[in-house]
Write a protein that holds these residues in place. Sequence first.
Motif, PDB file in Angstrom:
ATOM      1  N   UNK A 161       0.834  -1.188   0.000  1.00 20.20           N
ATOM      2  CA  UNK A 161       0.000   0.000   0.000  1.00 20.20           C
ATOM      3  C   UNK A 161       0.874   1.244   0.000  1.00 20.20           C
ATOM      4  N   UNK A 162       0.230   2.389  -0.185  1.00 16.26           N
ATOM      5  CA  UNK A 162       0.993   3.611  -0.405  1.00 16.26           C
ATOM      6  C   UNK A 162       1.870   3.988   0.782  1.00 16.26           C
ATOM      7  N   UNK A 163       1.456   3.633   2.015  1.00 15.36           N
ATOM      8  CA  UNK A 163       2.261   3.989   3.187  1.00 15.36           C
ATOM      9  C   UNK A 163       3.149   2.847   3.659  1.00 15.36           C
ATOM     10  N   UNK A 164       3.335   1.840   2.823  1.00 16.49           N
ATOM     11  CA  UNK A 164       4.298   0.773   3.103  1.00 16.49           C
ATOM     12  C   UNK A 164       5.667   1.195   2.568  1.00 16.49           C
ATOM     13  N   UNK A 165       6.748   0.655   3.133  1.00 17.06           N
ATOM     14  CA  UNK A 165       8.070   0.976   2.571  1.00 17.06           C
ATOM     15  C   UNK A 165       8.147   0.512   1.120  1.00 17.06           C
ATOM     16  N   UNK A 166       8.730   1.331   0.272  1.00 16.46           N
ATOM     17  CA  UNK A 166       8.837   0.966  -1.134  1.00 16.46           C
ATOM     18  C   UNK A 166       9.663  -0.310  -1.277  1.00 16.46           C
ATOM     19  N   UNK A 167       9.300  -1.126  -2.254  1.00 16.12           N
ATOM     20  CA  UNK A 167      10.079  -2.324  -2.590  1.00 16.12           C
ATOM     21  C   UNK A 167       9.920  -2.565  -4.081  1.00 16.12           C
ATOM     22  N   UNK A 168      10.707  -3.494  -4.618  1.00 12.23           N
ATOM     23  CA  UNK A 168      10.677  -3.713  -6.056  1.00 12.23           C
ATOM     24  C   UNK A 168      11.423  -2.645  -6.828  1.00 12.23           C
ATOM     25  N   UNK A 169      12.490  -2.108  -6.221  1.00 10.67           N
ATOM     26  CA  UNK A 169      13.317  -1.090  -6.888  1.00 10.67           C
ATOM     27  C   UNK A 169      14.767  -1.566  -6.885  1.00 10.67           C
ATOM     28  N   UNK A 170      15.496  -1.241  -7.956  1.00  8.45           N
ATOM     29  CA  UNK A 170      16.908  -1.611  -7.992  1.00  8.45           C
ATOM     30  C   UNK A 170      17.771  -0.473  -7.454  1.00  8.45           C
ATOM     31  N   UNK A 171      19.079  -0.664  -7.471  1.00  9.56           N
ATOM     32  CA  UNK A 171      19.979   0.337  -6.885  1.00  9.56           C
ATOM     33  C   UNK A 171      19.929   1.650  -7.654  1.00  9.56           C
ATOM     34  N   UNK A 172      19.842   1.574  -8.975  1.00  9.07           N
ATOM     35  CA  UNK A 172      19.773   2.802  -9.776  1.00  9.07           C
ATOM     36  C   UNK A 172      18.490   3.581  -9.489  1.00  9.07           C
ATOM     37  N   UNK A 173      17.388   2.865  -9.254  1.00 13.52           N
ATOM     38  CA  UNK A 173      16.141   3.524  -8.860  1.00 13.52           C
ATOM     39  C   UNK A 173      16.339   4.284  -7.552  1.00 13.52           C
ATOM     40  N   UNK A 174      16.932   3.607  -6.573  1.00 14.39           N
ATOM     41  CA  UNK A 174      17.139   4.218  -5.256  1.00 14.39           C
ATOM     42  C   UNK A 174      18.085   5.412  -5.350  1.00 14.39           C
ATOM     43  N   UNK A 175      19.146   5.266  -6.140  1.00 14.19           N
ATOM     44  CA  UNK A 175      20.083   6.374  -6.314  1.00 14.19           C
ATOM     45  C   UNK A 175      19.377   7.590  -6.898  1.00 14.19           C
ATOM     46  N   UNK A 176      18.583   7.378  -7.954  1.00 14.56           N
ATOM     47  CA  UNK A 176      17.913   8.486  -8.634  1.00 14.56           C
ATOM     48  C   UNK A 176      16.936   9.190  -7.701  1.00 14.56           C
ATOM     49  N   UNK A 177      16.195   8.416  -6.908  1.00 10.39           N
ATOM     50  CA  UNK A 177      15.266   9.034  -5.955  1.00 10.39           C
ATOM     51  C   UNK A 177      16.032   9.895  -4.953  1.00 10.39           C
ATOM     52  N   UNK A 178      17.112   9.348  -4.396  1.00  9.47           N
ATOM     53  CA  UNK A 178      17.898  10.091  -3.409  1.00  9.47           C
ATOM     54  C   UNK A 178      18.442  11.380  -4.023  1.00  9.47           C
ATOM     55  N   UNK A 179      18.924  11.301  -5.258  1.00  8.26           N
ATOM     56  CA  UNK A 179      19.456  12.479  -5.928  1.00  8.26           C
ATOM     57  C   UNK A 179      18.360  13.514  -6.163  1.00  8.26           C
ATOM     58  N   UNK A 180      17.162  13.054  -6.504  1.00  8.58           N
ATOM     59  CA  UNK A 180      16.005  13.951  -6.670  1.00  8.58           C
ATOM     60  C   UNK A 180      15.736  14.734  -5.387  1.00  8.58           C
ATOM     61  N   UNK A 181      15.983  14.108  -4.257  1.00 12.34           N
ATOM     62  CA  UNK A 181      15.784  14.748  -2.966  1.00 12.34           C
ATOM     63  C   UNK A 181      16.998  15.574  -2.535  1.00 12.34           C
ATOM     64  N   UNK A 182      18.070  15.546  -3.336  1.00 11.40           N
ATOM     65  CA  UNK A 182      19.302  16.223  -2.945  1.00 11.40           C
ATOM     66  C   UNK A 182      20.084  15.450  -1.909  1.00 11.40           C
ATOM     67  N   UNK A 183      19.826  14.179  -1.802  1.00  8.65           N
ATOM     68  CA  UNK A 183      20.438  13.328  -0.780  1.00  8.65           C
ATOM     69  C   UNK A 183      21.244  12.228  -1.458  1.00  8.65           C
ATOM     70  N   UNK A 184      21.638  11.235  -0.694  1.00  7.89           N
ATOM     71  CA  UNK A 184      22.347  10.081  -1.239  1.00  7.89           C
ATOM     72  C   UNK A 184      21.894   8.846  -0.478  1.00  7.89           C
ATOM     73  N   UNK A 185      22.327   7.701  -0.914  1.00  4.91           N
ATOM     74  CA  UNK A 185      22.104   6.473  -0.159  1.00  4.91           C
ATOM     75  C   UNK A 185      23.141   6.396   0.956  1.00  4.91           C
ATOM     76  N   UNK A 186      22.788   5.798   2.090  1.00  9.47           N
ATOM     77  CA  UNK A 186      23.754   5.711   3.195  1.00  9.47           C
ATOM     78  C   UNK A 186      24.853   4.703   2.896  1.00  9.47           C
ATOM     79  N   UNK A 187      26.001   4.893   3.528  1.00 13.59           N
ATOM     80  CA  UNK A 187      26.984   3.816   3.542  1.00 13.59           C
ATOM     81  C   UNK A 187      26.483   2.754   4.513  1.00 13.59           C
ATOM     82  N   UNK A 188      27.045   1.562   4.422  1.00 15.45           N
ATOM     83  CA  UNK A 188      26.646   0.495   5.344  1.00 15.45           C
ATOM     84  C   UNK A 188      26.936   0.893   6.791  1.00 15.45           C
TER      85      UNK A 188
END
Length: 459
Positions: free
Chosen positions: A278-305
Motif C-alpha cells: 500500500x501507499x504507506x508501506x516501505x517501497x520495494x521492487x526497486x533496484x539500486x539505480x532507482x534508489x540512487x535516482x530518488x535520493x538524488x532527486x531529494x538532494x540526498x544520497x544512499x547511506x553507507x553500510x
Amino acid sequence: MENVENSAFDMSIVKAYLDNIFSPLATNPQHSVDWQHICNLFKQVVPLLDENAIDEIIGATALHPVPEVRKRMIEVFTPQIDQFPSVQQLLIWCMRDTDEQVALHAIRACASSNSSVFWPELYALLGRDASRVQANQELATMGLREAAARQVLRDVYERGLLSDFEELDPYLAKGTGDNILILKHEVDATDMVYIEAGPFISGLPILYKGVSWFAVDDLFPESTIDLKAFYIDKDPVTNEDYDLFCDQIEENGHLWCHPDETPGKDHRRSTLGDVRVEKNHPVCGVDWYDAFAYASWQGKSLPTALQWEKAARGSNGYLYPWGNNYDSVHVNDADRVYNCEFKSLEALLEAQSSFSSEEPQHFTLSIDELSGNTSPYGVHGMIGNVWEWTRSNYLNNTDIIPHFRALEPAIAMEDWSSWVVVKGGAWSSKAELLLPAYRGRRHLLFRSPDVGFRCVYEA
C-alpha cells in the motif's frame, strides 16, 4: 484461435497473431488482460509451430515490457525446454530479469530439465560460491531468486549430475569507473534525524553465537569506528513517495539519474499494482539505480553500510535498535508473514523460493506499525519489513562505483563490484538476519519485493 487445428501455422499467421496480441499490450502495459486465457491459447498453438515460428514468439516474449507476459510465456514454453535451444536461452535471459517473479518462474522451469546449460547461470546467481549450494546448516543470507537457484543446483548436486563446481567458476573481471555524481538542490530535513559525529561500536564480538543457521562471513568483528555527522530519513521511503518521484521523471526526464544508468530506463517499481503493498508501506521492487535516482532527486544520497548501522544501533552498539534482546513483536519477519515458525533453514528457503503473485498473501507493513522498532536516535523501522540499499560495495565495503551502462545483467553479474550491501533484513528473513550488524547483498540491477531504501544527507 479458440479451436486450434492439428496443422502447422505458417509465419504470416504467427506474425499476425503477435501483432494482434502483443503489440497493443506493448504500447499499454496497464491494459487489462486475462493473461491466463492468453496463456492457454498459446499452449495450444506452440506445439504446432516450427522452430522459426517458436523463435519469433520467443523474441517477442523476451523483449515484452509487461512482466506478466514474460512470466506467463515461460509457463507456455517449459514443455519445449529440451527441444529448442531458443527456449533454453529464453529461460537463461529471464533468470536475470529485473522482475523477481519472472526470474523465479524461469528458475523453477529449469528444474524440469537435466540440461547442464543452466548450471553456470544458476551458479552465477549464487555469486559463484559452491558453499552456498553444499552447506547444510550454515548459509549466508539469500535473496528470493538465489534461494530458488540454490534449490535447483542442490538437487542437481545430490543426484550426482555435478560434482566439481570449479568448471562453473570462470575468472571474474574487475573494472573501474567514474566517481558518483549527485545533482544537489535544497534539502528538506524535516523528516530526517541528525546523527552526531563521533565513534560507535560496529560489528559483533568474535564469540557471538546468535547466528545459528547462517555463516558469520557477513558479520564483521566488533570495532569502534568514527564517522562524520549526517542526517538520515526517520522512515523508509514509501511507495507513495517513490511513485511521486516516478511522475517527476516522466515530466522532467532523467535529470537525477546516475550517469551509468541504462539509457531510457523505466523507474517504475516492480510491485506497482500489487495489492499486498500500500501507499504507506516501505517501497520495494526497486533496484539500486532507482534508489540512487530518488535520493538524488531529494538532494540526498544512499547511506553507507556504516552510516546505516550507526543510525540503527546508536553509539553504544546495541544488538538491535531497541536494545540487546530480540523481540519479535517489534519486527515484520518471515515467521509473521507466513504465519508459522520456521524450524529449519530448508523450510525457510522453500518458502522464499516459492514466492509468487499469490503467496505470501501479504508481506510489507505500514511504516506506522511496529512503533517499538525505533533506534536510540529515533529512526524507525530499520530491521524487518524490507532490506535497504546502501552505497557500499559488498566486495570491500567502499562506495560503489558502477560501470555497467547498457550491459545485460548476465554480463554485469560477472563483476563482483556489481554486488551491493543491503541492511536490516526483511519480511522474508528469519530473526538471525535481523541484526543491524549483518551485511546482506543484492545485485544492483535486480528489483526484489523485499528490498527498499532510505536516504541520508551529509551537510
